[in-house]
Design an enzyme around this catalytic site. Structure first.
Site, short mmCIF file in Angstrom:
data_model
loop_
_atom_site.label_atom_id
_atom_site.label_comp_id
_atom_site.label_asym_id
_atom_site.label_seq_id
_atom_site.Cartn_x
_atom_site.Cartn_y
_atom_site.Cartn_z
N HIS A 313 68.73 43.20 40.92
CA HIS A 313 69.05 43.89 39.94
C HIS A 313 68.09 43.39 38.11
O HIS A 313 68.13 42.94 37.90
CB HIS A 313 70.63 44.59 38.26
CG HIS A 313 70.17 46.12 38.26
ND1 HIS A 313 69.42 45.54 37.12
CD2 HIS A 313 70.48 47.42 39.34
CE1 HIS A 313 69.56 47.14 36.94
NE2 HIS A 313 70.15 48.31 38.05
N ASP A 371 74.43 49.90 45.54
CA ASP A 371 74.01 50.33 46.87
C ASP A 371 74.84 49.53 47.84
O ASP A 371 74.63 49.61 48.88
CB ASP A 371 71.93 50.50 46.78
CG ASP A 371 71.74 51.35 45.74
OD1 ASP A 371 72.51 52.68 45.78
OD2 ASP A 371 70.77 50.95 45.11
N1 CMC Z 1 66.82 39.50 48.26
C1 CMC Z 1 66.16 38.74 47.33
N2 CMC Z 1 65.66 37.87 46.75
C2 CMC Z 1 65.37 38.51 45.73
C3 CMC Z 1 66.00 39.96 45.77
C4 CMC Z 1 66.43 40.06 46.70
N3 CMC Z 1 67.46 41.26 46.95
N4 CMC Z 1 65.97 40.02 44.07
C5 CMC Z 1 65.08 39.69 43.66
N5 CMC Z 1 65.02 38.13 44.23
C6 CMC Z 1 64.24 37.35 43.70
C7 CMC Z 1 62.88 37.37 43.57
O1 CMC Z 1 62.79 37.18 44.93
C8 CMC Z 1 62.57 36.30 42.33
O2 CMC Z 1 62.26 34.98 42.48
P1 CMC Z 1 61.14 34.30 42.48
O3 CMC Z 1 61.47 34.51 41.22
O4 CMC Z 1 61.34 33.05 43.20
O5 CMC Z 1 60.24 34.69 42.68
C9 CMC Z 1 63.69 36.53 41.23
O6 CMC Z 1 64.26 37.11 42.69
C10 CMC Z 1 63.38 37.93 40.58
O7 CMC Z 1 63.70 38.98 41.08
P2 CMC Z 1 62.39 39.82 40.59
O8 CMC Z 1 61.72 40.32 41.30
O9 CMC Z 1 61.40 39.43 39.35
O10 CMC Z 1 63.56 41.33 39.76
P3 CMC Z 1 62.82 42.23 39.57
O11 CMC Z 1 64.27 42.67 38.89
O12 CMC Z 1 60.96 42.39 38.98
O13 CMC Z 1 63.46 43.24 40.36
C11 CMC Z 1 64.67 45.25 41.44
C12 CMC Z 1 65.33 44.27 40.50
C13 CMC Z 1 66.19 45.27 41.76
C14 CMC Z 1 63.87 45.47 42.47
C15 CMC Z 1 65.24 43.48 43.24
O14 CMC Z 1 66.37 42.62 42.84
C16 CMC Z 1 65.51 44.32 44.56
O15 CMC Z 1 64.36 43.96 45.02
N6 CMC Z 1 66.25 44.54 45.40
C17 CMC Z 1 66.37 44.72 46.41
C18 CMC Z 1 66.52 46.49 46.15
C19 CMC Z 1 67.98 47.16 45.63
O16 CMC Z 1 69.02 46.49 46.62
N7 CMC Z 1 67.41 47.79 44.63
C20 CMC Z 1 68.49 48.60 44.43
C21 CMC Z 1 69.16 47.95 42.73
S1 CMC Z 1 69.94 49.51 41.87
C22 CMC Z 1 69.76 50.82 42.43
C23 CMC Z 1 68.83 51.70 41.43
O17 CMC Z 1 68.87 51.15 40.12
O18 CMC Z 1 67.86 52.50 41.44
#
Ligand code: CMC
Length: 436
Positions: A313, A371
């Site tokens: 998140h 989720d």
């Molecule tokens: N699985 C694997 N790796 C992950 C995941 C995941 N679910 N989420 C983040 N990472 C890794 C990402 O690859 C990155 O690694 P590195 O630093 O090596 O490049 C690191 O963790 C930081 O992630 P980020 O993408 O910079 O984080 P963000 O804040 O931009 O993204 C997120 C947040 C929710 C989009 C992401 O965690 C994600 O795609 N999660 C899966 C989808 C999900 O469950 N979304 C629901 C969110 S809660 C409901 C809502 O609010 O809608």
């Protein structure tokens, strides 16, 4: 807002004069530096794609402490609201700022209940869609179309119009989601019933048919109500910011909420519950718990683009408090339905345990979000996977409205208009086609 005595000083290494920027303190949470005069004073913009360090508004509605894993609606912890209130009380809280007393609760419940029917013409509008359309495609259209049906509540500058639009949207979303479901199934729509609670009525509109009534089980009604409470608001997330930005042009509330529905659809946001359940089913098909190690390996492989859906998140760097409540509900629902040995739930718990011990997830502070378990609960109740995000939209509608109304009532509100760092071609002349 009154600036604090502390100022932030911005200096430049090229000799340009430094400037002082005002700083505001929130009631809780990080301070913010006011950069509104930055361009006027320096000719420079700030650069923050993804809003990693930018507060886009001041708000009194929802507060998240991502490090602690705390979520407050109007100051109340989500755990207390989920355990002691129903969804309509939470709606009242989000919109009016305080929990209702007995009289306010009765009046509000009655108002919402008596707005649940939609204009009969809506069903003919729905017929224009293919039967196999994704429910979120249908819902985006239906919510946008409300502005074509309810002309007496479309003036966003009029507080009474905003209030009626709020009541209509909260009341009609369950009806629209159930209609989208029934349409896809090829079943007749079920009209709302005013003697049922908000959540029981939604379940009946979903699962009853004219041939057979549906008597919702109390545990399942409470579970759906809890899903609604947990998804009701989440401060300045992508869809809420979309609603605020869209509404900042002065468009009508139905149009702004339709923009929120469209944004929520994405798999990184509201679509994650659907993606999470599909992921669990895929692992189950591959061989279940035995294959978790292989799946986690793929997730950790930078070239695979596989993510552990329902994990991670932008704000929570600790266990999402909603995920804990959802896991509790999952136990209750599966128990009530005699599905205590549900293989998908077992798989989800095993996968969670492994991920929480794995350095990849630990070092990145990736924990289950809301989720992760909500899909298993909805599936057990009988909600089809393709409808999960529409149920999220139903619940989030109140948060979108509360945030939209807060923005319109804010004296500092302006149309949203981000700036950019332009890195394209400088001015050049068009050449005749033969010379290009
Ligand atoms: N699985 C694997 N790796 C992950 C995941 C995941 N679910 N989420 C983040 N990472 C890794 C990402 O690859 C990155 O690694 P590195 O630093 O090596 O490049 C690191 O963790 C930081 O992630 P980020 O993408 O910079 O984080 P963000 O804040 O931009 O993204 C997120 C947040 C929710 C989009 C992401 O965690 C994600 O795609 N999660 C899966 C989808 C999900 O469950 N979304 C629901 C969110 S809660 C409901 C809502 O609010 O809608």
């Amino acid at each position: 807002m009154t600036p604090s005595d502390v100022k932030a000083t911005l200096s430049f290494s090229d000799g340009s004069p430094s400037i002082d920027l005002p700083l505001y303190k929130g009631s809780i949470g990080p301070d913010v530096i006011d950069i509104r005069k930055l361009y006027g004073q320096t000719g420079k913009f700030t650069y923050d794609p993804g809003f990693l360090s930018t507060a886009s508004c001041a708000s009194t509605i929802t507060y998240i402490d991502g490090d602690k894993g705390e979520l407050l609606y109007r100051g109340y912890p989500i755990e207390q609201l989920a355990q002691q209130c129903d969804f309509l009380e939470v709606c009242y809280l989000l919109i009016y700022g305080e929990l209702p007393n007995t009289e306010q609760r009765t009046t509000f419940t009655k108002t919402i209940t008596y707005h649940t029917m939609v204009n009969e013409q809506m069903q003919f509008f729905l017929r224009g869609f293919r039967r196999d359309a994704h429910p979120m495609a249908v819902l985006t259209g239906l919510v946008g179309a409300l502005s074509a049906f309810y002309h007496d509540s479309t003036d966003v500058q009029n507080a009474r119009h905003r209030e009626i639009a709020a009541h209509r949207l909260i009341a009609k979303m369950p009806t629209l989601v159930a209609m989208a479901y029934k349409y896809g199934m090829g079943q007749p729509y079920m009209y709302p019933r005013n003697d049922l609670s908000y959540s029981a009525n939604f379940m009946r509109m979903m699962f009853a048919t004219p041939c057979e009534d549906y008597k919702p089980n109390d545990v399942l009604v409470r579970a759906i109500d809890r899903i609604f409470i947990l998804h009701a608001d989440h401060e300045q997330n992508a869809s809420t910011s979309t609603v605020r930005l869209c509404g900042s042009s002065g468009t009508n509330p139905f149009a702004a909420i339709a923009a929120g529905v469209a944004c929520l659809w994405g798999p990184a946001h509201g679509g994650a519950n659907e993606a999470c359940l599909n992921m669990l089913e895929d692992i189950q098909r591959m061989g279940g718990v035995e294959k978790i190690g292989e799946f986690v390996k793929q997730v950790k492989d930078k070239n695979s683009s596989v993510k552990l859906m329902g994990f991670g998140h932008r704000v929570y760097k600790n266990y999402d408090p909603r995920a804990k409540l959802m896991r509790e509900t999952c136990h209750e629902v599966l128990g009530a339905l005699g599905l205590g040995n549900d293989p998908l739930f077992k798989l989800a718990m095993a996968l969670e345990k492994i991920a929480l011990e794995d350095d990849y997830f630990v070092s990145r502070k990736l924990y289950p979000n809301v989720d992760y378990y909500s899909g298993i609960v909805q599936r057990a109740i009988g909600v089809p996977v393709s409808l999960f995000t529409a149920v999220f939209a139903l619940a989030r509608t109140v948060g979108w409205i509360a945030q939209l109304n807060e923005m319109i009532g804010d004296p500092e509100y302006k149309i949203g208009r981000p700036r950019q760092l332009f890195v394209g071609s400088a001015r050049r002349d068009v050449k005749p086609v033969a010379q290009r």
